[in-house]
Design a protein around this motif. Structure first.
Motif, PDB file in Angstrom:
ATOM      1  N   GLU A   1       0.824  -1.204   0.000  1.00 15.47           N
ATOM      2  CA  GLU A   1       0.000   0.000   0.000  1.00 15.47           C
ATOM      3  C   GLU A   1       0.865   1.264   0.000  1.00 15.47           C
ATOM      4  O   GLU A   1       0.608   2.211  -0.758  1.00 15.47           O
ATOM      5  CB  GLU A   1      -0.930   0.005   1.231  1.00 15.47           C
ATOM      6  CG  GLU A   1      -1.979  -1.089   1.224  1.00 15.47           C
ATOM      7  CD  GLU A   1      -1.466  -2.414   1.768  1.00 15.47           C
ATOM      8  OE1 GLU A   1      -2.287  -3.343   1.912  1.00 15.47           O
ATOM      9  OE2 GLU A   1      -0.246  -2.526   2.058  1.00 15.47           O
ATOM     10  N   ASP A   2       1.886   1.290   0.846  1.00 23.14           N
ATOM     11  CA  ASP A   2       2.754   2.460   0.906  1.00 23.14           C
ATOM     12  C   ASP A   2       3.670   2.546  -0.311  1.00 23.14           C
ATOM     13  O   ASP A   2       4.042   3.640  -0.748  1.00 23.14           O
ATOM     14  CB  ASP A   2       3.591   2.436   2.184  1.00 23.14           C
ATOM     15  CG  ASP A   2       2.765   2.779   3.402  1.00 23.14           C
ATOM     16  OD1 ASP A   2       1.591   3.168   3.233  1.00 23.14           O
ATOM     17  OD2 ASP A   2       3.271   2.658   4.523  1.00 23.14           O
TER      18      ASP A   2
ATOM     19  N   TYR B   1       1.652   4.249  -2.859  1.00 27.43           N
ATOM     20  CA  TYR B   1       1.565   5.676  -2.519  1.00 27.43           C
ATOM     21  C   TYR B   1       2.845   6.418  -2.889  1.00 27.43           C
ATOM     22  O   TYR B   1       2.817   7.572  -3.323  1.00 27.43           O
ATOM     23  CB  TYR B   1       1.283   5.811  -1.025  1.00 27.43           C
ATOM     24  CG  TYR B   1       1.297   7.219  -0.493  1.00 27.43           C
ATOM     25  CD1 TYR B   1       0.316   8.142  -0.846  1.00 27.43           C
ATOM     26  CD2 TYR B   1       2.296   7.628   0.392  1.00 27.43           C
ATOM     27  CE1 TYR B   1       0.319   9.433  -0.331  1.00 27.43           C
ATOM     28  CE2 TYR B   1       2.310   8.915   0.905  1.00 27.43           C
ATOM     29  CZ  TYR B   1       1.324   9.814   0.536  1.00 27.43           C
ATOM     30  OH  TYR B   1       1.341  11.096   1.043  1.00 27.43           O
TER      31      TYR B   1
ATOM     32  N   ARG C   1       3.995  10.312  -4.524  1.00 21.20           N
ATOM     33  CA  ARG C   1       4.353  11.228  -3.443  1.00 21.20           C
ATOM     34  C   ARG C   1       5.851  11.541  -3.369  1.00 21.20           C
ATOM     35  O   ARG C   1       6.236  12.683  -3.063  1.00 21.20           O
ATOM     36  CB  ARG C   1       3.889  10.643  -2.107  1.00 21.20           C
ATOM     37  CG  ARG C   1       4.037  11.605  -0.931  1.00 21.20           C
ATOM     38  CD  ARG C   1       3.346  12.928  -1.216  1.00 21.20           C
ATOM     39  NE  ARG C   1       3.454  13.845  -0.084  1.00 21.20           N
ATOM     40  CZ  ARG C   1       3.280  15.156  -0.167  1.00 21.20           C
ATOM     41  NH1 ARG C   1       2.977  15.703  -1.343  1.00 21.20           N
ATOM     42  NH2 ARG C   1       3.386  15.915   0.889  1.00 21.20           N
TER      43      ARG C   1
END
Length: 258
Positions: free
Chosen positions: A232-233, A236, A240
């Motif tokens: 998930e990160d 991201y 980002r």
């Protein structure tokens, strides 16, 4: 004795040096990254380690030691001896040494009296100037970057009193708080104060049991803290991390014009 798979020390002096722990297996990331080590996972079209190294180059680092293990040949083939004007050397773990053991081995390749260490799977705005300023106090043994996160479910919290690390607390799912960002500025002399095993954790086997004998400056991180260790990160990070680099460049430009 520790494994001796290290390259030769650089011949010229350096001003800022860093060790990056880039030997992790990346087990939790295997569903999306399986053909390269975690530090080489692709982020916005480039290896994650590129983003870290470029930040260090932007901050005036001239020498980086990559502490590598799993698939170390791929890391070495990717970066060779130099990157963005910085000398690159390697400390290879034959067996997993833990974060502390990896740092202590890689520190053999550091020439200066102080050196930074970072994890090879996290990205944030490293407060290098502030960490160095903290060590101007000769009573301060080391500096540790700390960041504020909205959910401490994945990370243990740290207690800070008057700008100093005062202790560690258990994870607190759903709760905000300050956590260890995994970036340190060490004095080399710390390596001679305790006899430590070949394999050890820098947090649980060094900081926690010796905290009463250490003066550790807690230096806050500005902005986001990104750990690409879970899918998930990692997803991201694709958008980002480039945004954070752009923000840092704007801040640096503004500061230079003042």
């Amino acid at each position: 004795m520790r494994p001796d798979r290290t390259t030769h020390l650089p011949e010229s002096g350096v001003m800022r040096e860093a060790i990056i722990l880039a030997g992790g297996l990346g087990t939790r990331l295997r569903t999306v990254v399986s053909d390269v080590p975690k530090s080489l996972a692709t982020v916005a079209g480039r290896p994650f380690l590129n983003w870290q190294l470029e930040q260090l180059a932007d901050q005036g680092f001239s020498h980086v030691v990559l502490a590598v293990g799993y698939m170390h040949d791929k890391v070495m083939a990717t970066y060779g001896d130099t990157f963005a004007g910085m000398a690159i050397h390697y400390a290879v773990e034959e067996t997993a040494l833990g974060t502390g053991g990896a740092i202590w081995q890689a520190a053999r390749l550091v020439k200066g009296d102080v050196f930074f260490t970072l994890n090879g799977d996290t990205y944030f705005d490293l407060p290098a100037d502030e960490m160095e300023a903290a060590l101007q106090d000769q009573e301060t043994d080391m500096a540790m970057a700390v960041c504020h996160v909205a959910d401490c479910g994945r990370y243990g919290l740290v207690s800070i009193v008057d700008g100093r690390l005062a202790g560690f607390r258990e994870k607190a799912p759903g709760q905000p708080g300050a956590v260890n960002a995994g970036a340190y500025l060490f004095r080399r002399s710390l390596m001679d104060r305790w006899t430590l095993p070949e394999r050890f954790s820098i947090e649980t086997d060094f900081l926690q049991p010796h905290l009463s004998d250490l003066s550790v400056a807690a230096v806050p991180v500005r902005g986001d803290f990104i750990d690409i260790g879970i899918p998930e990160d990692y997803a991201y990070s694709q958008k980002r991390i480039p945004e954070l680099k752009t923000l840092r460049q704007y801040r640096n430009t503004d500061a230079a014009s003042e």
